[in-house]
Motif scaffolding. Structure first.
Motif, PDB file in Angstrom:
ATOM      1  N   PHE A   1      58.083  34.339 128.369  1.00 34.14           N
ATOM      2  CA  PHE A   1      59.125  34.257 127.355  1.00 34.14           C
ATOM      3  C   PHE A   1      58.741  34.908 126.041  1.00 34.14           C
ATOM      4  N   ARG A   2      59.781  35.315 125.344  1.00 34.65           N
ATOM      5  CA  ARG A   2      59.649  35.906 124.014  1.00 34.65           C
ATOM      6  C   ARG A   2      60.553  35.136 123.067  1.00 34.65           C
ATOM      7  N   VAL A   3      60.134  35.058 121.826  1.00 35.28           N
ATOM      8  CA  VAL A   3      60.952  34.449 120.784  1.00 35.28           C
ATOM      9  C   VAL A   3      61.168  35.517 119.724  1.00 35.28           C
ATOM     10  N   ASN A   4      62.422  35.804 119.457  1.00 39.67           N
ATOM     11  CA  ASN A   4      62.783  36.860 118.504  1.00 39.67           C
ATOM     12  C   ASN A   4      62.089  38.180 118.841  1.00 39.67           C
ATOM     13  N   ASP A   5      62.098  38.527 120.116  1.00 37.62           N
ATOM     14  CA  ASP A   5      61.538  39.776 120.645  1.00 37.62           C
ATOM     15  C   ASP A   5      60.019  39.879 120.557  1.00 37.62           C
ATOM     16  N   LYS A   6      59.327  38.780 120.251  1.00 39.60           N
ATOM     17  CA  LYS A   6      57.854  38.779 120.216  1.00 39.60           C
ATOM     18  C   LYS A   6      57.331  37.917 121.357  1.00 39.60           C
ATOM     19  N   LEU A   7      56.360  38.468 122.100  1.00 38.93           N
ATOM     20  CA  LEU A   7      55.752  37.735 123.192  1.00 38.93           C
ATOM     21  C   LEU A   7      55.152  36.437 122.668  1.00 38.93           C
ATOM     22  N   ALA A   8      55.445  35.348 123.331  1.00 35.16           N
ATOM     23  CA  ALA A   8      54.917  34.043 122.915  1.00 35.16           C
ATOM     24  C   ALA A   8      53.401  34.013 123.062  1.00 35.16           C
ATOM     25  N   ASP A   9      52.751  33.354 122.138  1.00 34.17           N
ATOM     26  CA  ASP A   9      51.293  33.280 122.166  1.00 34.17           C
ATOM     27  C   ASP A   9      50.782  31.887 122.526  1.00 34.17           C
ATOM     28  N   ARG A  10      51.705  31.048 123.019  1.00 35.10           N
ATOM     29  CA  ARG A  10      51.325  29.690 123.445  1.00 35.10           C
ATOM     30  C   ARG A  10      52.367  29.158 124.413  1.00 35.10           C
ATOM     31  N   SER A  11      52.099  28.011 124.955  1.00 37.18           N
ATOM     32  CA  SER A  11      52.970  27.379 125.945  1.00 37.18           C
ATOM     33  C   SER A  11      54.366  27.102 125.392  1.00 37.18           C
ATOM     34  N   CYS A  12      55.345  27.184 126.279  1.00 31.37           N
ATOM     35  CA  CYS A  12      56.716  26.845 125.875  1.00 31.37           C
ATOM     36  C   CYS A  12      56.829  25.375 125.504  1.00 31.37           C
ATOM     37  N   GLY A  13      55.877  24.551 125.929  1.00 36.47           N
ATOM     38  CA  GLY A  13      55.896  23.125 125.608  1.00 36.47           C
ATOM     39  C   GLY A  13      55.551  22.820 124.170  1.00 36.47           C
ATOM     40  N   ILE A  14      54.924  23.767 123.460  1.00 40.15           N
ATOM     41  CA  ILE A  14      54.542  23.518 122.061  1.00 40.15           C
ATOM     42  C   ILE A  14      54.975  24.631 121.116  1.00 40.15           C
ATOM     43  N   PHE A  15      55.648  25.647 121.644  1.00 46.39           N
ATOM     44  CA  PHE A  15      56.031  26.765 120.787  1.00 46.39           C
ATOM     45  C   PHE A  15      57.087  26.301 119.789  1.00 46.39           C
ATOM     46  N   PRO A  16      56.836  26.489 118.496  1.00 45.79           N
ATOM     47  CA  PRO A  16      57.815  26.039 117.497  1.00 45.79           C
ATOM     48  C   PRO A  16      59.006  27.000 117.433  1.00 45.79           C
ATOM     49  N   VAL A  17      60.203  26.458 117.543  1.00 47.39           N
ATOM     50  CA  VAL A  17      61.409  27.272 117.412  1.00 47.39           C
ATOM     51  C   VAL A  17      62.298  26.676 116.327  1.00 47.39           C
ATOM     52  N   LYS A  18      63.081  27.560 115.716  1.00 45.64           N
ATOM     53  CA  LYS A  18      63.991  27.138 114.654  1.00 45.64           C
ATOM     54  C   LYS A  18      65.414  27.492 115.061  1.00 45.64           C
ATOM     55  N   GLU A  19      66.355  26.851 114.436  1.00 41.19           N
ATOM     56  CA  GLU A  19      67.752  27.176 114.666  1.00 41.19           C
ATOM     57  C   GLU A  19      67.954  28.664 114.418  1.00 41.19           C
ATOM     58  N   GLY A  20      68.642  29.309 115.312  1.00 42.14           N
ATOM     59  CA  GLY A  20      68.892  30.744 115.191  1.00 42.14           C
ATOM     60  C   GLY A  20      67.878  31.621 115.903  1.00 42.14           C
ATOM     61  N   ASP A  21      66.731  31.055 116.347  1.00 43.92           N
ATOM     62  CA  ASP A  21      65.758  31.839 117.102  1.00 43.92           C
ATOM     63  C   ASP A  21      66.375  32.275 118.429  1.00 43.92           C
ATOM     64  N   ARG A  22      66.002  33.445 118.869  1.00 39.35           N
ATOM     65  CA  ARG A  22      66.464  33.976 120.151  1.00 39.35           C
ATOM     66  C   ARG A  22      65.322  33.855 121.150  1.00 39.35           C
ATOM     67  N   ILE A  23      65.545  33.092 122.207  1.00 41.68           N
ATOM     68  CA  ILE A  23      64.529  32.882 123.233  1.00 41.68           C
ATOM     69  C   ILE A  23      64.979  33.596 124.496  1.00 41.68           C
ATOM     70  N   LEU A  24      64.100  34.451 125.031  1.00 43.08           N
ATOM     71  CA  LEU A  24      64.434  35.230 126.218  1.00 43.08           C
ATOM     72  C   LEU A  24      63.334  35.074 127.263  1.00 43.08           C
ATOM     73  N   TRP A  25      63.714  34.608 128.433  1.00 36.08           N
ATOM     74  CA  TRP A  25      62.794  34.517 129.563  1.00 36.08           C
ATOM     75  C   TRP A  25      62.996  35.749 130.430  1.00 36.08           C
TER      76      TRP A  25
END
Length: 66
Positions: A36-60
């Motif tokens: 997964f990516r958040v706001n077009d950036k590859l996630a650097d940690r587990s989806c279980g702890i990745f901090p997201v904010k309202e308006g973030d775009r999450i793409l699997w």
């Protein structure tokens, strides 16, 4: 999606790993897996702890990790 999306994960918190979306399962190793990516950036940690904010775009994506 009209019927929803089914997913399977294992682990909790920092060790959470998504292993399947609908009928498509991770293949493991150097093959394709759900990444997964958040706001077009590859996630650097587990989806279980990745901090997201309202308006973030999450793409699997089902792809090889690079």
């Amino acid at each position: 999606h009209p019927h929803g999306i089914d997913f399977v994960s294992r682990g909790t918190g920092a060790t959470t790993m998504l292993t399947q979306i609908d009928d498509l399962k991770n293949r493991g190793g150097d093959s394709k897996n759900w990444i997964f990516r958040v706001n077009d950036k590859l996630a650097d940690r587990s989806c279980g702890i990745f901090p997201v904010k309202e308006g973030d775009r999450i793409l699997w994506r089902f792809e090889r990790y690079q």
